[in-house]
Design an enzyme around this catalytic site. Structure first.
Site, PDB file in Angstrom:
ATOM      1  CE1 TYR A  78       1.720  -0.156  -0.418  1.00  0.00           C
ATOM      2  CE2 TYR A  78       2.837  -1.330  -2.240  1.00  0.00           C
ATOM      3  CZ  TYR A  78       1.583  -0.990  -1.603  1.00  0.00           C
ATOM      4  OH  TYR A  78       0.504  -1.684  -1.555  1.00  0.00           O
ATOM      5  NE  ARG A 127      -6.300  -7.663  -3.205  1.00  0.00           N
ATOM      6  CZ  ARG A 127      -6.303  -8.925  -3.155  1.00  0.00           C
ATOM      7  NH1 ARG A 127      -7.721  -9.336  -2.904  1.00  0.00           N
ATOM      8  NH2 ARG A 127      -5.704  -9.669  -3.435  1.00  0.00           N
ATOM      9  NE  ARG A 166       1.796  -3.851   8.516  1.00  0.00           N
ATOM     10  CZ  ARG A 166       0.695  -4.373   8.765  1.00  0.00           C
ATOM     11  NH1 ARG A 166      -0.249  -4.449   7.888  1.00  0.00           N
ATOM     12  NH2 ARG A 166       0.487  -4.443  10.131  1.00  0.00           N
ATOM     13  CG  ASP A 204      -2.821  -5.292   4.560  1.00  0.00           C
ATOM     14  OD1 ASP A 204      -3.333  -5.839   4.021  1.00  0.00           O
ATOM     15  OD2 ASP A 204      -1.647  -5.407   4.985  1.00  0.00           O
TER      16      ASP A 204
END
Length: 270
Positions: free
Chosen positions: A111, A51, A198, A53
């Site tokens: 990522y 998932r 992040r 954000d």
């Protein structure tokens, strides 16, 4: 019933994240399920590999769904895309075995975080990069990132609301490189905690500016305390790049996974 795996690309700028929510239809999952349901002539529910954000993008998110509707593969792709907004696209679809699960079958995830490192923002990519005005030293950032390689407790880099059962994850690779005025951070791990990428980026930024030494990353990791790490970097520079699945499922894996395929399989077997 047949099961399909689907590769999905999306620009997350206008969405409240991947996951369907009760108070808004503006999620990627809701848009994709609605489009697939038209083609399936019945409600379709999808499960994703990871998932994302609000504001986060994907180059190859992987989902699976089940349906009894018979269609050619190209009809699924073109028909679903015809019912999707322009910022979401199905890129491929393949039949998979009953034991395939987009999330639980995944052995690694990839990522990318993109930073525009210049003194003015971009007019063209403002929603797709995070702009840092102060000069960054990508070599110092790489030295700091190297402390995160391997298996660690990443409590210092998880969001307070993270629902993962364990903070222990294995990072196979972190590569930081500069291309002109852009810094690209590529991270491959077996799995990620909520906000983990992040928070890692936010911890590397003061290292890049020289405010902190590379060892700051090591100290933050060992502290196992979110307060000891850096801020949470903005979401707009983050991309879900892809997923590694064992060969038995017959899905193509990105070339970036190749150097680590043995380690990924070994880690998965533990």
């Amino acid at each position: 019933m047949m099961k399909f795996a689907v590769g999905v690309e999306y620009d997350g700028s206008c969405y409240h994240g991947w996951q369907r929510q009760k108070n808004t239809p503006q999620t990627v999952q809701e848009k994709l399920e609605s489009a697939l349901s038209v083609l399936a002539s019945s409600p379709v529910f999808v499960v994703c590999a990871g998932r994302t954000d609000a504001g986060v993008h994907a180059l190859e998110q992987v989902v699976h769904f089940e349906t009894s509707k018979q269609r050619e593969l190209h009809q699924w792709v073109f028909g679903t895309n015809a019912n999707l907004p322009d910022d979401i696209r199905v890129v491929w679809i393949k039949p998979v075995t009953e034991d395939f699960h987009a999330r639980f079958s995944a052995a690694a995830r990839y990522y990318r975080y993109e930073i525009l490192n210049r003194w003015v923002k971009s007019a063209l990519s403002r929603h797709h990069v995070t702009t840092i005005f102060n000069p960054l030293d990508e070599n110092l950032m790489q030295k700091g990132a190297n402390y995160l390689l391997g298996t660690h407790d990443f409590t210092s880099f998880r969001a307070q609301a993270c629902q993962a059962k364990s903070p222990v994850k294995h990072i196979h690779s972190i590569v930081i490189k500069r291309i002109d005025d852009k810094i690209i951070i590529d991270i491959i791990a077996n799995a990620f905690l909520h906000h983990m990428v992040r928070n890692i980026v936010g911890t590397l930024l003061p290292v890049g500016t020289g405010e902190r030494p590379p060892e700051f990353v090591h100290h933050a990791l060992k502290a196992k305390d979110r307060r000891q790490a850096g801020v949470t970097a903005l979401p707009n520079g983050l991309y879900f790049k892809g997923v590694y699945y064992p060969e038995a499922f017959g899905l193509d894996n990105l070339e970036a996974f190749s150097p680590f395929s043995d380690a990924i399989e070994k880690n998965r077997a533990k």
